[in-house]
Design a protein around this motif. Structure first.
Motif, PDB file in Angstrom:
ATOM      1  N   GLN A 211      -5.788   1.691  17.391  1.00  0.00           N
ATOM      2  CA  GLN A 211      -4.435   2.244  17.497  1.00  0.00           C
ATOM      3  C   GLN A 211      -4.472   3.722  17.868  1.00  0.00           C
ATOM      4  O   GLN A 211      -3.505   4.240  18.422  1.00  0.00           O
ATOM      5  CB  GLN A 211      -3.681   2.030  16.190  1.00  0.00           C
ATOM      6  CG  GLN A 211      -3.399   0.563  15.935  1.00  0.00           C
ATOM      7  CD  GLN A 211      -2.430   0.333  14.798  1.00  0.00           C
ATOM      8  OE1 GLN A 211      -1.369  -0.242  14.992  1.00  0.00           O
ATOM      9  NE2 GLN A 211      -2.785   0.773  13.611  1.00  0.00           N
ATOM     10  N   SER A 212      -5.581   4.379  17.602  1.00  0.00           N
ATOM     11  CA  SER A 212      -5.708   5.767  18.055  1.00  0.00           C
ATOM     12  C   SER A 212      -5.764   5.827  19.576  1.00  0.00           C
ATOM     13  O   SER A 212      -5.296   6.796  20.194  1.00  0.00           O
ATOM     14  CB  SER A 212      -6.955   6.412  17.445  1.00  0.00           C
ATOM     15  OG  SER A 212      -8.132   5.743  17.852  1.00  0.00           O
TER      16      SER A 212
ATOM     17  N   LEU B 284       0.838  -1.199   0.000  1.00  0.00           N
ATOM     18  CA  LEU B 284       0.000   0.000   0.000  1.00  0.00           C
ATOM     19  C   LEU B 284       0.874   1.252   0.000  1.00  0.00           C
ATOM     20  O   LEU B 284       0.421   2.332  -0.359  1.00  0.00           O
ATOM     21  CB  LEU B 284      -0.909  -0.007   1.231  1.00  0.00           C
ATOM     22  CG  LEU B 284      -2.076   0.973   1.261  1.00  0.00           C
ATOM     23  CD1 LEU B 284      -3.117   0.611   0.211  1.00  0.00           C
ATOM     24  CD2 LEU B 284      -2.728   0.984   2.640  1.00  0.00           C
ATOM     25  N   ARG B 285       2.150   1.072   0.368  1.00  0.00           N
ATOM     26  CA  ARG B 285       3.064   2.197   0.506  1.00  0.00           C
ATOM     27  C   ARG B 285       3.786   2.447  -0.811  1.00  0.00           C
ATOM     28  O   ARG B 285       4.462   1.553  -1.339  1.00  0.00           O
ATOM     29  CB  ARG B 285       4.046   1.925   1.646  1.00  0.00           C
ATOM     30  CG  ARG B 285       3.365   1.847   3.003  1.00  0.00           C
ATOM     31  CD  ARG B 285       4.169   1.120   4.048  1.00  0.00           C
ATOM     32  NE  ARG B 285       4.226  -0.313   3.800  1.00  0.00           N
ATOM     33  CZ  ARG B 285       4.615  -1.227   4.701  1.00  0.00           C
ATOM     34  NH1 ARG B 285       4.967  -0.837   5.917  1.00  0.00           N
ATOM     35  NH2 ARG B 285       4.644  -2.511   4.399  1.00  0.00           N
TER      36      ARG B 285
ATOM     37  N   PHE C  87       9.001   2.416   6.838  1.00  0.00           N
ATOM     38  CA  PHE C  87       8.749   3.076   8.120  1.00  0.00           C
ATOM     39  C   PHE C  87       9.176   4.541   8.027  1.00  0.00           C
ATOM     40  O   PHE C  87      10.312   4.905   8.340  1.00  0.00           O
ATOM     41  CB  PHE C  87       9.516   2.366   9.239  1.00  0.00           C
ATOM     42  CG  PHE C  87       9.139   0.915   9.411  1.00  0.00           C
ATOM     43  CD1 PHE C  87       8.144   0.539  10.297  1.00  0.00           C
ATOM     44  CD2 PHE C  87       9.787  -0.071   8.674  1.00  0.00           C
ATOM     45  CE1 PHE C  87       7.807  -0.798  10.456  1.00  0.00           C
ATOM     46  CE2 PHE C  87       9.447  -1.412   8.820  1.00  0.00           C
ATOM     47  CZ  PHE C  87       8.453  -1.772   9.713  1.00  0.00           C
ATOM     48  N   ARG C  88       8.264   5.379   7.628  1.00  0.00           N
ATOM     49  CA  ARG C  88       8.576   6.779   7.365  1.00  0.00           C
ATOM     50  C   ARG C  88       9.082   7.504   8.597  1.00  0.00           C
ATOM     51  O   ARG C  88       9.995   8.337   8.508  1.00  0.00           O
ATOM     52  CB  ARG C  88       7.315   7.475   6.819  1.00  0.00           C
ATOM     53  CG  ARG C  88       7.531   8.932   6.424  1.00  0.00           C
ATOM     54  CD  ARG C  88       6.282   9.485   5.754  1.00  0.00           C
ATOM     55  NE  ARG C  88       5.141   9.500   6.637  1.00  0.00           N
ATOM     56  CZ  ARG C  88       4.869  10.493   7.495  1.00  0.00           C
ATOM     57  NH1 ARG C  88       5.686  11.533   7.574  1.00  0.00           N
ATOM     58  NH2 ARG C  88       3.803  10.450   8.259  1.00  0.00           N
ATOM     59  N   LEU C  89       8.504   7.216   9.768  1.00  0.00           N
ATOM     60  CA  LEU C  89       8.871   7.927  10.994  1.00  0.00           C
ATOM     61  C   LEU C  89       9.937   7.197  11.803  1.00  0.00           C
ATOM     62  O   LEU C  89      10.208   7.569  12.939  1.00  0.00           O
ATOM     63  CB  LEU C  89       7.625   8.168  11.845  1.00  0.00           C
ATOM     64  CG  LEU C  89       6.549   9.046  11.189  1.00  0.00           C
ATOM     65  CD1 LEU C  89       5.373   9.259  12.135  1.00  0.00           C
ATOM     66  CD2 LEU C  89       7.124  10.397  10.759  1.00  0.00           C
ATOM     67  N   GLY C  90      10.532   6.172  11.211  1.00  0.00           N
ATOM     68  CA  GLY C  90      11.674   5.532  11.851  1.00  0.00           C
ATOM     69  C   GLY C  90      11.298   4.669  13.032  1.00  0.00           C
ATOM     70  O   GLY C  90      10.265   4.005  13.057  1.00  0.00           O
ATOM     71  N   GLY C  91      12.157   4.696  14.025  1.00  0.00           N
ATOM     72  CA  GLY C  91      12.023   3.801  15.170  1.00  0.00           C
ATOM     73  C   GLY C  91      12.993   2.647  15.039  1.00  0.00           C
ATOM     74  O   GLY C  91      13.362   2.231  13.939  1.00  0.00           O
TER      75      GLY C  91
ATOM     76  N   ASP D  10       1.838   6.631  10.567  1.00  0.00           N
ATOM     77  CA  ASP D  10       1.816   8.049  10.201  1.00  0.00           C
ATOM     78  C   ASP D  10       1.834   8.966  11.418  1.00  0.00           C
ATOM     79  O   ASP D  10       1.815  10.186  11.275  1.00  0.00           O
ATOM     80  CB  ASP D  10       0.578   8.340   9.349  1.00  0.00           C
ATOM     81  CG  ASP D  10       0.563   7.510   8.066  1.00  0.00           C
ATOM     82  OD1 ASP D  10       1.607   7.467   7.394  1.00  0.00           O
ATOM     83  OD2 ASP D  10      -0.470   6.891   7.763  1.00  0.00           O
ATOM     84  N   LEU D  11       1.862   8.347  12.616  1.00  0.00           N
ATOM     85  CA  LEU D  11       1.848   9.127  13.857  1.00  0.00           C
ATOM     86  C   LEU D  11       3.085   8.909  14.717  1.00  0.00           C
ATOM     87  O   LEU D  11       3.542   9.840  15.385  1.00  0.00           O
ATOM     88  CB  LEU D  11       0.604   8.768  14.689  1.00  0.00           C
ATOM     89  CG  LEU D  11      -0.757   9.175  14.146  1.00  0.00           C
ATOM     90  CD1 LEU D  11      -1.858   8.543  14.985  1.00  0.00           C
ATOM     91  CD2 LEU D  11      -0.898  10.688  14.141  1.00  0.00           C
ATOM     92  N   ALA D  12       3.594   7.679  14.727  1.00  0.00           N
ATOM     93  CA  ALA D  12       4.617   7.318  15.716  1.00  0.00           C
ATOM     94  C   ALA D  12       5.687   6.437  15.086  1.00  0.00           C
ATOM     95  O   ALA D  12       5.448   5.776  14.076  1.00  0.00           O
ATOM     96  CB  ALA D  12       3.960   6.579  16.884  1.00  0.00           C
TER      97      ALA D  12
END
Length: 553
Positions: A235-236, A23-24, A438-442, A314-316
């Motif tokens: 998840q919210s 989907l990405r 993983f756009r926001l890493g981690g 998209d958040l964390a």
């Protein structure tokens, strides 16, 4: 589900090919070259048999060649004759729900195909699709190959085109009812299952259907007779709970990791959030860890599964460091908002990617291993890839200094408990998840699984029933150079297990396994592993599942 009617075999002129993708967008773009190379090989194999292949969708749409949503795939399926021969070719990880709707209604022969490569998880994607089709009661044929020129692949292709069955060797599979296993361990498992059902348990699921994994969703009516009930969480909710965790609380978790010797591979200055692992990302992961424990405590969950991939990504930062930590008995202490330590002295079994079949397996394994006095940490892995290895190495319980076997690469994005690693927490590192996914890493929780005996298993759905396959494996020690090469050939940021399945060949596992995931739990010796496997198999049967013992004990 619609009733499937077997259509007459068409002339080999009507062969359509589709490619389900991610989907990405970034993943689809980066994986397109490998997909097209594989398709060229497949099309050449068909051509050699005098059959033309028609690709059902463009090779360049938004910069990639994949079906990237249900919406787009529905449009494409409208142009495919419903009784045509249909090939689903996978060199990459794919979202099964993109194509499942079309495959459920398709009346013609369906063939799923993957290349034998670790570069992108094509094998993983195909196994997921196969498990999803099995659950949906959709007939299909499956093949895989190194280069699509070998006799076995071509023979299978000919049979599929001619409407003949394509048979794989399943001689390694034996129903539990036809095996002779230790009676005492069988009785123990039966007693455990009765108490497990009576006690009941809550499975906390942070959004279902991660990455289109239809095979990973257990219907409530199949789960309830086991005494397990879902708490459907959003998840919210997890994100909202993270916002209530203070920086000071998160820093204590981070400091615990540092004190235990975890090596965080932060980017060199000036590090960027877009491409490097940063301390800020890890602190956010520490907040997620505390938030997950607080929600599990609040809702009484015996196990939880975070989807992460959609929405939360998209958040964390990624949830993987959190997941592996939760799966470990020795982990940083976390406290409720009123000061109570949460789940002291225990792991909180976590099922990666919200795979409920793995979650049920993991919860049962954790409690049974506790009762047996065995280390209860367990996890799922992707069945990522493998190849024969012959050279320096070590089997458990062996004085030999060589290994000569087909050695699987089992990897998962970070949910492995450090109790599985050589040197535990000191053998763990954390690397940034790839920006492509993983756009926001981690950070991950990376390490090399220690040599030893493991019980492997999988719960899956077939014929509208929960089913259970299990067997033994040896985790072998390989030279660091071989490990690094396997990491380079797959995903170097992820934890790895070098597994040798007992009495099961490469192709036998591929033919029988109905999932992209496989569950593993260690035992101190082969004798302990056989006892634990026997008890677990008996427990699953007592809970109503048909059980297969796979391979040799």
């Amino acid at each position: 589900m619609p009733t499937r009617k077997k259509s007459a075999v068409r002339s080999p002129g009507a062969v359509y090919l589709i490619a389900s993708g991610d989907l990405r967008l970034a993943a689809n773009i980066q994986c397109t070259p490998a997909q097209l190379v594989m398709e060229k090989q497949i099309i050449a194999a068909f051509k050699g048999l005098g059959v033309a292949v028609k690709r059902a969708h463009p090779v360049d749409r938004d910069g990639h060649c994949f079906l990237d949503s249900q919406k787009y795939a529905m449009e494409v399926f409208r142009g495919i004759p419903p009784d045509a021969h249909l090939v689903v070719a996978e060199a990459v990880w794919q979202y099964s729900h993109h194509v499942l709707h079309g495959l459920i209604f398709h009346k013609g022969p369906i063939l799923t195909v993957a290349n034998w490569s670790g570069q992108w998880p094509g094998l993983v994607g195909m196994l997921n699709l196969n498990g999803s089709l099995t659950k949906a009661n959709v007939p299909y044929t499956t093949l895989w190959s190194d280069d699509f020129t070998d006799a076995k692949f071509l023979s299978g292709l000919k049979n599929w085109l001619a409407g003949k069955p394509v048979k794989h060797d399943l001689s390694h599979v034996k129903p539990l009812v036809k095996t002779k296993l230790p009676a005492a361990a069988l009785k123990l498992g039966q007693q455990f299952a009765r108490k497990f059902r009576e006690k009941k348990a809550i499975m906390g699921v942070f959004d279902e259907g991660c990455m289109g994994m239809y095979n990973a969703i257990i219907q409530d009516e199949l789960l309830a007779p086991l005494g397990v009930f879902k708490e459907r969480l959003s998840q919210s909710t997890l994100w909202a709970k993270m916002l209530t965790v203070t920086d000071e609380e998160a820093r204590k978790i981070y400091d615990w990791y540092i004190a235990r010797g975890v090596k965080f591979r932060f980017g060199p200055p000036p590090a960027t959030e877009e491409n490097d692992l940063t301390e800020n990302q890890v602190v956010q992961q520490c907040k997620m860890y505390i938030a997950a424990l607080r929600l599990a405590d609040e809702f009484g969950c015996g196990t939880i599964g975070i989807q992460y991939q959609q929405g939360l990504k998209d958040l964390a930062p990624a949830s993987d460091l959190v997941e592996g930590t939760l799966n470990n008995v020795e982990r940083p202490p976390a406290f409720s908002e009123d000061g109570r330590e949460l789940f002291p002295g225990e792991a909180l079994p976590h099922f990666n990617e919200a795979d409920e079949c793995a979650g049920l397996d993991g919860l049962i394994t954790y409690r049974l291993w506790r009762q047996l006095g065995l280390p209860p940490e367990n996890t799922l892995h992707d069945i990522r890839w493998g190849r024969h290895y012959s050279g320096p190495g070590k089997y458990p319980d062996s004085t030999k200094s060589t290994v000569d076997d087909f050695v699987w690469v089992f990897e998962i994005s970070g949910a492995v408990p450090p109790a599985h690693f050589a040197n535990g927490w000191q053998g763990a590192s954390s690397e940034r998840q790839t920006p492509m996914f993983f756009r926001l890493g981690g950070g991950t929780l990376k390490g090399i699984s220690k040599p030893g005996w493991v019980v492997w298993s999988r719960i899956y759905i077939e014929s509208n029933k929960l089913q259970f396959d299990t067997g033994l494996a040896q985790v072998v020690e390989l030279p660091q150079s071989e490990t690094e090469d396997r990491w380079t050939s797959t995903t170097s940021e992820w934890p790895i297990m070098h597994a040798v399945l007992q009495g099961i060949s490469r192709d036998q596992l591929m033919a029988k396994h109905k999932s992209n995931h496989i569950q593993v739990a260690y035992a101190p010796s082969k004798k302990d592993a056989i006892r634990a496997l026997t008890a677990k198999a008996a427990a699953m049967q007592e809970l109503g599942m048909p059980v297969n013992i796979c391979g040799t004990l």
